[in-house]
Design an enzyme around this catalytic site. Sequence first.
Site, PDB file in Angstrom:
ATOM      1  N   GLU A  22      79.540 -66.292  80.529  1.00  0.00           N
ATOM      2  CA  GLU A  22      80.239 -65.012  80.570  1.00  0.00           C
ATOM      3  C   GLU A  22      79.920 -64.224  81.851  1.00  0.00           C
ATOM      4  OE1 GLU A  22      82.514 -63.738  78.661  1.00  0.00           O
ATOM      5  OE2 GLU A  22      82.491 -61.812  79.739  1.00  0.00           O
ATOM      6  N   VAL A  23      78.615 -64.156  82.177  1.00  0.00           N
ATOM      7  CA  VAL A  23      78.225 -63.365  83.349  1.00  0.00           C
ATOM      8  C   VAL A  23      78.773 -63.986  84.623  1.00  0.00           C
ATOM      9  CG1 VAL A  23      76.281 -62.347  84.570  1.00  0.00           C
ATOM     10  CG2 VAL A  23      76.108 -62.774  82.122  1.00  0.00           C
ATOM     11  N   PRO A  43      76.964 -77.370  84.631  1.00  0.00           N
ATOM     12  CA  PRO A  43      77.109 -78.548  83.765  1.00  0.00           C
ATOM     13  C   PRO A  43      78.214 -78.347  82.725  1.00  0.00           C
ATOM     14  CG  PRO A  43      74.795 -77.882  83.923  1.00  0.00           C
ATOM     15  CD  PRO A  43      75.605 -76.807  84.585  1.00  0.00           C
ATOM     16  N   ASP A 247      97.388 -18.235  76.357  1.00  0.00           N
ATOM     17  CA  ASP A 247      97.763 -17.729  75.040  1.00  0.00           C
ATOM     18  C   ASP A 247      96.542 -17.372  74.226  1.00  0.00           C
ATOM     19  OD1 ASP A 247     100.384 -18.003  75.388  1.00  0.00           O
ATOM     20  OD2 ASP A 247     100.621 -19.840  74.233  1.00  0.00           O
ATOM     21  N   LYS A 269     100.206 -14.114  72.272  1.00  0.00           N
ATOM     22  CA  LYS A 269     101.105 -13.580  71.263  1.00  0.00           C
ATOM     23  C   LYS A 269     100.541 -13.961  69.908  1.00  0.00           C
ATOM     24  CE  LYS A 269     104.679 -15.551  72.891  1.00  0.00           C
ATOM     25  NZ  LYS A 269     105.619 -16.021  73.816  1.00  0.00           N
ATOM     26  N   GLY A 300      98.308 -23.317  73.737  1.00  0.00           N
ATOM     27  CA  GLY A 300      97.652 -24.084  72.688  1.00  0.00           C
ATOM     28  C   GLY A 300      98.478 -25.321  72.350  1.00  0.00           C
ATOM     29  N   ILE A 305     105.974 -28.211  71.740  1.00  0.00           N
ATOM     30  CA  ILE A 305     106.081 -28.156  70.283  1.00  0.00           C
ATOM     31  C   ILE A 305     105.796 -26.721  69.847  1.00  0.00           C
ATOM     32  CG2 ILE A 305     105.133 -28.983  68.090  1.00  0.00           C
ATOM     33  CD1 ILE A 305     104.805 -31.695  69.397  1.00  0.00           C
ATOM     34  N   THR A 330      99.035 -31.840  69.971  1.00  0.00           N
ATOM     35  CA  THR A 330      99.597 -30.769  69.170  1.00  0.00           C
ATOM     36  C   THR A 330      98.738 -30.534  67.914  1.00  0.00           C
ATOM     37  OG1 THR A 330     101.625 -29.927  68.211  1.00  0.00           O
ATOM     38  CG2 THR A 330     101.166 -32.262  67.853  1.00  0.00           C
ATOM     39  N   ALA A 331      98.830 -29.319  67.356  1.00  0.00           N
ATOM     40  CA  ALA A 331      97.980 -28.955  66.216  1.00  0.00           C
ATOM     41  C   ALA A 331      98.094 -29.972  65.078  1.00  0.00           C
ATOM     42  CB  ALA A 331      98.352 -27.568  65.715  1.00  0.00           C
ATOM     43  N   MET A 382     102.663 -22.189  61.874  1.00  0.00           N
ATOM     44  CA  MET A 382     102.858 -20.747  61.705  1.00  0.00           C
ATOM     45  C   MET A 382     103.228 -20.400  60.262  1.00  0.00           C
ATOM     46  SD  MET A 382     104.945 -19.980  65.203  1.00  0.00           S
ATOM     47  CE  MET A 382     105.864 -21.491  65.320  1.00  0.00           C
ATOM     48  N   GLY A 411      91.737 -25.768  63.127  1.00  0.00           N
ATOM     49  CA  GLY A 411      91.482 -27.204  63.177  1.00  0.00           C
ATOM     50  C   GLY A 411      90.864 -27.653  64.482  1.00  0.00           C
TER      51      GLY A 411
HETATM   52  N1  SAH Z   1     102.246 -25.503  70.788  1.00  0.00           N
HETATM   53  C1  SAH Z   1     101.330 -25.457  69.678  1.00  0.00           C
HETATM   54  C2  SAH Z   1     101.868 -24.693  68.516  1.00  0.00           C
HETATM   55  C3  SAH Z   1     102.084 -23.252  68.789  1.00  0.00           C
HETATM   56  S1  SAH Z   1     102.676 -22.380  67.392  1.00  0.00           S
HETATM   57  C4  SAH Z   1     100.943 -26.892  69.290  1.00  0.00           C
HETATM   58  O1  SAH Z   1     101.562 -27.856  69.764  1.00  0.00           O
HETATM   59  O2  SAH Z   1     100.022 -27.031  68.518  1.00  0.00           O
HETATM   60  C5  SAH Z   1     101.214 -21.740  66.728  1.00  0.00           C
HETATM   61  C6  SAH Z   1     100.851 -22.432  65.450  1.00  0.00           C
HETATM   62  O3  SAH Z   1     100.220 -23.667  65.718  1.00  0.00           O
HETATM   63  C7  SAH Z   1      99.841 -21.696  64.609  1.00  0.00           C
HETATM   64  O4  SAH Z   1     100.457 -20.683  63.860  1.00  0.00           O
HETATM   65  C8  SAH Z   1      99.320 -22.789  63.742  1.00  0.00           C
HETATM   66  O5  SAH Z   1     100.231 -23.102  62.738  1.00  0.00           O
HETATM   67  C9  SAH Z   1      99.305 -23.961  64.691  1.00  0.00           C
HETATM   68  N2  SAH Z   1      97.970 -24.174  65.284  1.00  0.00           N
HETATM   69  C10 SAH Z   1      97.631 -24.129  66.575  1.00  0.00           C
HETATM   70  N3  SAH Z   1      96.328 -24.409  66.747  1.00  0.00           N
HETATM   71  C11 SAH Z   1      95.829 -24.651  65.531  1.00  0.00           C
HETATM   72  C12 SAH Z   1      94.544 -25.023  65.038  1.00  0.00           C
HETATM   73  N4  SAH Z   1      93.503 -25.197  65.857  1.00  0.00           N
HETATM   74  N5  SAH Z   1      94.390 -25.200  63.716  1.00  0.00           N
HETATM   75  C13 SAH Z   1      95.428 -25.048  62.876  1.00  0.00           C
HETATM   76  N6  SAH Z   1      96.658 -24.711  63.299  1.00  0.00           N
HETATM   77  C14 SAH Z   1      96.869 -24.519  64.598  1.00  0.00           C
END
Ligand code: SAH
Length: 458
Positions: A22-23, A43, A247, A269, A300, A305, A330-331, A382, A411
Site C-alpha cells: 500500500e505504501v 517479490p 439579519d 427583521k 440566516g 429559501i 437551510t434551517a 416562521m 436549531g
Molecule cells: N433563509 C432561512 C429562512 C429564513 S425565514 C433558511 O434558509 O433557513 C426565518 C425562519 O427560518 C424562522 O422563522 C424559522 O422558522 C427558521 N429558522 C431559521 N433558523 C432557525 C434555527 N436555527 N432553528 C429553527 N428555525 C430556524
Amino acid sequence: MDALPVFLIVRNVRCLVAGAGEVAYRKARLLAKARAQLHIVAPRISEQMLELLQEHGGSLERRKVTEDDVAAAQLVIAATDDLQSNEDVSRWAQGRGVPVNVVDQPALCTFYMPAIVDRSPVVVAISSSGTSPVLTRSLKELNEVMMPARIDRLAVLLGSMREQVKRRITDFAGRTAFWENVLESEVPELVYAGREEEARAALERILGGAQQQTGEVWLVGAGPGDPDLLTLRALRLMYRADLVLYDRLVSKEILSRIRPDAERIHVGKGPDMHSVDQYTINDMLIRHAREGRKVMRLKGGDPFIFGRGGEELTTLAEAGVNFQIVPGITAASGCAAYAGIPLTHRDHAHSVQFLTGHLKDGNLDLDWPALIREKHTLVFYMGLKSLPLVCDQLRRHGMPAATPAAVVSQGTTRQQQVATGNLENLPGIAERAGIKAPAITIIGEVVSLRDSFAWFEG
Ligand code: SAH
C-alpha cells in the site's frame, strides 16, 4: 532547518520503487502524477500497483531489489517490509549519490517526502522533517480546507498573463505591486466562482490602468446557527468584505468570524418588527456597491429559501451591480440533522415540502387539501405563532391526529430545543416547553424515527 525544500522535476526520470504494498503504491502514484518513468521491484505485486503500471506505463520485476536496480535509477524510494533490504537500498543509493527515501525511516533517507496539497499547478508541500507524520497530515488538512478549490485555475490565469505583464511593467517592484493589487481585487473571487472570462477582463482592466475598484454584493447564506455549518466560501468572503448587512437570525458566533475592521449593520427583521424595510436594504446594497465596496448581505440559512434573496437579486441586476450568491444550509436541513429527523426516508417519506407559516392578518392562505399526501413530510418555517392553526387545519382536512410532529427551536445552536408530539398535542407541548423563535415545525411519519435514534437524546 534539517532539509532544503525543493520541487524535483522527475518527468521521464527513471525512479525506482522497491516494494509494492500500500505504501509503495502511494509513492508510486505520486511519481506517476509527476510523470516519472516508473521501475517497480518487489517479490509480490499488488493488484492496484499493476493497475497503476497499466495506466501509466513503467517496468516491473517480481523479485527482491538488487544493487543493479539502484544503479539504474536517478531517484529511489524503498518501501519494502524487509528492514535489511531497505537498509541495503539506502546504502547503495547513498554510495552513488542517488537521492533515496526509505519510508518511515528518516535515518536512512537523503530526502523526505512531504505531505502535499495538490491543486496543480499550485502545490503545497509540508514536512516535519520526519518527526511527526501525523502532525504533518493535520497541517495538510488545514490547508486542504482553507485553500479554494479553484486556486489552480487562478494560478493558470495569472500564469497566462505573466509575459504580457512583464512587457508592460518593466520594473520588478512595479510588477510586484501590480500582482499584489490583482490578488486584492475581485479577480480571485471571480475565478473561485467559476467566472473566468470576467476575471480575465478585470485583470486586463487593472493592467490597462483603470484602477478603480468595482464594488460587488455577495448574497451569503450563513446557515442556521452553528458556525461550523458555514461554507468555506462564506467564511472566505467574511474575511474580505468591507461592509456586512446582517439579519437578526445570524448568530453572534458567526458574526465574530467577520474581518474585525469590516463595518457591520444590523438590518434584522423579526416576525413582528421591520427595523429596516426591504426597500431601504436594497437601496443600501446598491449605494455601497457603487461606492466600490465589497458588500456582504449575510442571511440566516440559505438566501433563496424564504430569504427574499430573489428580490434583492432582481434589484441588483436592474441596477447593474455585480453580485455573487453563496448558498447556505437551510434551517430545515440543519434542524432535521441536529434533531435526528431524516426529512425523507425510503419507508416513511418520499417527498418533503417547505412552507411558510407566516400569518397575514391572522390567516394562513394555504392549499390545505394538497398538503395531505401519503409519505410526505411538511416543514413549516416562521410557524411558531401559527402552530395551533396549522395543526388544526391539517386535521380538519383529513390528516390523522396521531401524525407525528416536532418543533425545533434555535436549531443547531447550543440552545437547541426539540418538542415532539402529534398534530393534536404538539401546540400544547411546545407552549409548556417554552419553545421560542426561531423555530421550524416538521410534520410527518419521519418524526417518529427520532425515537429510534436513542443517541440523540439531550
Ligand atoms: N433563509 C432561512 C429562512 C429564513 S425565514 C433558511 O434558509 O433557513 C426565518 C425562519 O427560518 C424562522 O422563522 C424559522 O422558522 C427558521 N429558522 C431559521 N433558523 C432557525 C434555527 N436555527 N432553528 C429553527 N428555525 C430556524
